[in-house]
Design an enzyme around this catalytic site. Sequence first.
Site, PDB file in Angstrom:
ATOM      1  CE  LYS A 109      -2.224   1.452   3.677  1.00  0.00           C
ATOM      2  NZ  LYS A 109      -3.194   1.551   4.791  1.00  0.00           N
ATOM      3  CG  ASP A 150      -7.400   3.798   2.333  1.00  0.00           C
ATOM      4  OD1 ASP A 150      -8.310   3.511   1.512  1.00  0.00           O
ATOM      5  OD2 ASP A 150      -7.285   4.931   2.834  1.00  0.00           O
TER       6      ASP A 150
END
Length: 216
Positions: free
Chosen positions: A120, A138
């Site tokens: 991420k 997310d």
Amino acid sequence: MNANKRREIFTRLRAALPHPTTELEYTTPFELLISVILSAQATDVSVNKATRKLYPVANTPAQIYALGIDGLIPYIQTIGLYRTKAKNVIETCRMLVALHDGQVPRTREQLEALPGVGRKTANVVLNTAFGVPTIAVDTHIFRVSNRTGIAPGKDVEAVEHKLMKLVPAEFLLDAHHWLILHGRYTCIARKPLCWNCSIADLCDFKAKTPLPEKGI
């Protein structure tokens, strides 16, 4: 959800916010990298408060490495998991100096080799600092993708894969920020503001929340 509906969703999101970006404050790819590492399980607001004090003092790998863990902690101790993050940031700075001439690498493999940098974080840096069309899934993007039906999936990697495949190419670079901001301020977790949502009529969510009554 069909392709036409998906394209209309991103057309509306773009019309509302033509040039979206991260809410983390940064001026260089390195500052962005450190801010994203610090933002894990923390708010952008808390990270910005810390880095407003840190970056004027130290904002290069060599400068932050010179602080050491004990020197860095006072700047970031208001952020969750600050001890672990301090260790990761200092080791990341050491590696950037030793292996990358103090520069932030531009490949996923090299980024993910840095402590505290997962997929991420690497996606955020690649997208926001270097203009690579990636999507860092997310909690907000995961929720919006599943709730709206844009790209449902059972885990973050499944959602990322679907988004990369299904989002029209012209929207791919900015899709990451549009979806985060939509999840942060409109399609919120507990009671989404469906009555104030520009894409509510295109969304697959069955339990849309009505306009709240005055006084409530």
